[in-house]
Design an enzyme around this catalytic site. Structure first.
Site, PDB file in Angstrom:
ATOM      1  N   ASP A   1       6.482  -1.306  -8.016  1.00  0.00           N
ATOM      2  CA  ASP A   1       5.273  -1.268  -7.928  1.00  0.00           C
ATOM      3  C   ASP A   1       4.809   0.032  -6.702  1.00  0.00           C
ATOM      4  OD1 ASP A   1       2.027  -1.307  -9.365  1.00  0.00           O
ATOM      5  OD2 ASP A   1       1.823  -2.780  -8.185  1.00  0.00           O
TER       6      ASP A   1
ATOM      7  N   SER B   1      -9.982 -12.541  -1.874  1.00  0.00           N
ATOM      8  CA  SER B   1      -9.318 -14.224  -2.573  1.00  0.00           C
ATOM      9  C   SER B   1      -9.471 -12.487  -4.279  1.00  0.00           C
ATOM     10  CB  SER B   1     -10.797 -14.699  -3.065  1.00  0.00           C
ATOM     11  OG  SER B   1     -11.987 -14.228  -2.678  1.00  0.00           O
TER      12      SER B   1
END
Length: 545
Positions: free
Chosen positions: A135, A20
């Site tokens: 990325d 998270s």
């Protein structure tokens, strides 16, 4: 609102939370209808209130749905409803390249070439679809238990030729990315080469302590090719060229150059050896595998780097200009980070990637987990543990074209309440199905011998999907067809669904028989069980016993 008690994707039973951060969370779940273990990436309630973040999250799902490659994490389902938004993906039981480098420091050249090739093939699929990843970095490359690699996290991807703004992870950004020029596959080639350099040397190509120094170094500092092993320096020199037109034009072209260099430097078996070495490195980190069932991890990372002592290089006029641009960009990035609620002193971001095995885990199997990394929305990139590289993502939303797999369909979600986003609430729901078990229809081998040497040409025909293990056993004997004395063995994997032909070479022991033999079997077993061949070894003299 606590996202752990919020909306969950209908039709799935959540097993546990895996990670998270400020942008949301990742959960391990099981598809109720098929029992398939999946990774579910939820966008946080706070970011769902921003249409730009929702748009980028949706674009990431559409992009994944349009990429068909075994080297890219697969999309199962995208669901957007009044209660939430989520991407359901395949589960990859692997560890990030960053974790491997943190453990080992650096990798052998053959292993580095293998991991580069695998993730480049993932980039190649995106480039063929007109998409630039933007990325590529060690956090976004996963290494599975068998040493294969896969590319993940298309959170800031953009259409080729578009100008979505400055975005990426500074340590791996091409010069043109710092300058905000249009997205191009050559920029992905640059980032992949920077990662390759780090695998070989244990450090990034440039080590500026802030955005300004990194910008200057990437734009004009010499390519540090001499720090890499001599045989692979041509790849470093080409891939880190300052001008995009001096690099391979896309990942597919770079793979071709890589294979030529690797074959010339390390011989025909370089890939098999490199994959075994990667698998050995991954085996040192058993607790980091999703299947180990670890506890949920946060995704806050410190955005700092360290400058090495005394490089002896100073920027010129163009470098100082780049430094000024970078300082401005850095301020924008800091403001962007604060705006999305990054943790103090770090950047919060989240991405999930995972892999499924050939068949879904059974009821008693330990549920696989997922490795969390960067990005959901325009947040700075971050890994699941502190990373020394800063990340920049100033773009609001890539404009990847909607592209879905054949099984995908769009339908309207229930609207029992007002959606937090001003956009419609579609539900994109292709149903995940368990991968078929691979079936090997036949295996064949022919043997050509020389002076105490044999070259076995192995052909494996298979159906379905998933890995097929091929075992090659070598023997010596006193007569043709005699497999009396074992003389070594090796194994490698191929992907099911094709006919694969490969040549394996072996140096036989002397004075143990003048006939060399080979036997090939597969797992799962082939329809004809096995194949074997035996031939006389040239110039062999049988020694009386």
């Amino acid at each position: 609102m606590d996202t752990r008690t919020a909306w969950s994707v209908p039709g799935y039973t959540e097993v546990r939370e895996l990670g998270s951060g400020g942008s949301g969370r990742v959960a391990l779940a099981v598809h109720d209808a098929t029992g398939t273990a999946v990774a579910v990436k939820y966008l946080s309630d706070r970011l769902r209130e921003d249409p730009a973040f929702v748009g980028e999250f949706r674009a990431e799902a559409r992009l994944l749905g349009g990429l068909e490659s075994p080297y890219v994490v697969r999309l199962y389902e995208y669901v957007e409803a009044p209660g939430g938004a989520a991407i359901v993906m395949e589960l990859v039981d692997g560890v990030s390249l960053r974790a491997l480098l943190r453990q080992s420091g650096q990798a052998d050249a053959e292993a580095a070439l293998v991991v580069l090739k695998g993730s480049l093939l993932g980039l190649a699929a995106a480039h063929r679809a007109g998409v630039v990843h933007r990325d590529y970095k060690p956090e976004n490359v996963l290494v599975a238990a068998d040493g294969s690699s896969k590319l993940v996290d298309f959170g800031i991807a953009a259409n080729r030729g578009s100008t979505p703004g400055v975005a990426g992870t500074p340590a791996y950004m091409a010069p043109e990315q710092w300058q905000g020029r249009p997205a191009s596959p050559a920029a992905d080639v640059y980032a992949a080469t920077a990662t390759f350099f780090e695998c070989l040397t244990g450090r990034k190509p440039y080590d500026g302590v802030n955005f300004a120094e990194l910008a200057v170094q990437h734009v004009e500092a010499p390519v540090p090719e001499t720090e890499a092993p001599e045989p692979v320096r041509p790849l470093i020199r080409r891939g880190l060229a300052k001008a995009p037109e001096q690099r391979p034009e896309n990942a597919e072209a770079f793979v071709a150059e890589l294979e030529d260099v690797a074959l010339a430097a390390y011989g025909p078996q370089w890939e098999e050896r490199g994959q075994r070495k990667l698998a050995a490195l991954a085996a040192l980190l058993p607790l980091l595998f999703p299947s180990a069932g670890g506890t949920a991890a946060g995704t806050t990372a410190s955005a700092t780097t360290a400058l090495g002592a005394g490089s002896g290089w100073a920027p010129g006029r163009s470098g100082w200009l780049a430094a000024g641009i970078a300082l401005v960009m850095g301020a924008v990035l800091v403001l962007t980070t604060d705006a999305i609620g990054a943790a103090p002193g770090g950047a919060s971001a989240l991405s999930a990637f995972a892999t499924t095995s050939a068949a879904p885990p059974g009821p008693t199997s330990p549920g696989p987990s997922v490795t969390a990394s960067s990005t959901a929305g325009a947040s700075p990139s971050a890994s699941s543990s502190p990373s020394p590289s800063p990340s920049a993502s100033a773009s609001a939303s890539p404009s990847a074209s909607p592209s879905t797999s054949p099984s995908a369909s769009w339908s309207q979600a229930p609207t029992g309440q007002a959606t937090p986003s001003a956009s419609p609430t579609p539900s994109w729901s292709p149903t995940p199905t368990p991968a078929p078990t691979p079936k090997v229809t036949s295996v064949d081998v022919t043997l050509k011998t020389a002076v105490y040497r044999g070259d076995a040409t192995v052909t494996v025909s298979s159906q379905g999907t998933g890995p097929v293990t091929v075992v090659v056993e070598w023997f010596l004997g006193g007569a043709q067809g005699s497999y009396a004395v074992p003389d070594g063995s090796e194994s490698f994997t191929v992907r099911a669904g094709t006919t694969v032909t490969t040549t394996r070479s072996h140096a036989f022991s002397r004075d143990r028989g003048c006939y060399g033999g080979v036997r090939v079997t597969t797992k799962p077993a082939a329809g004809n069980k096995s194949a074997s061949a035996s031939q006389y070894l040239l110039r062999c003299v049988e020694v009386p016993r």
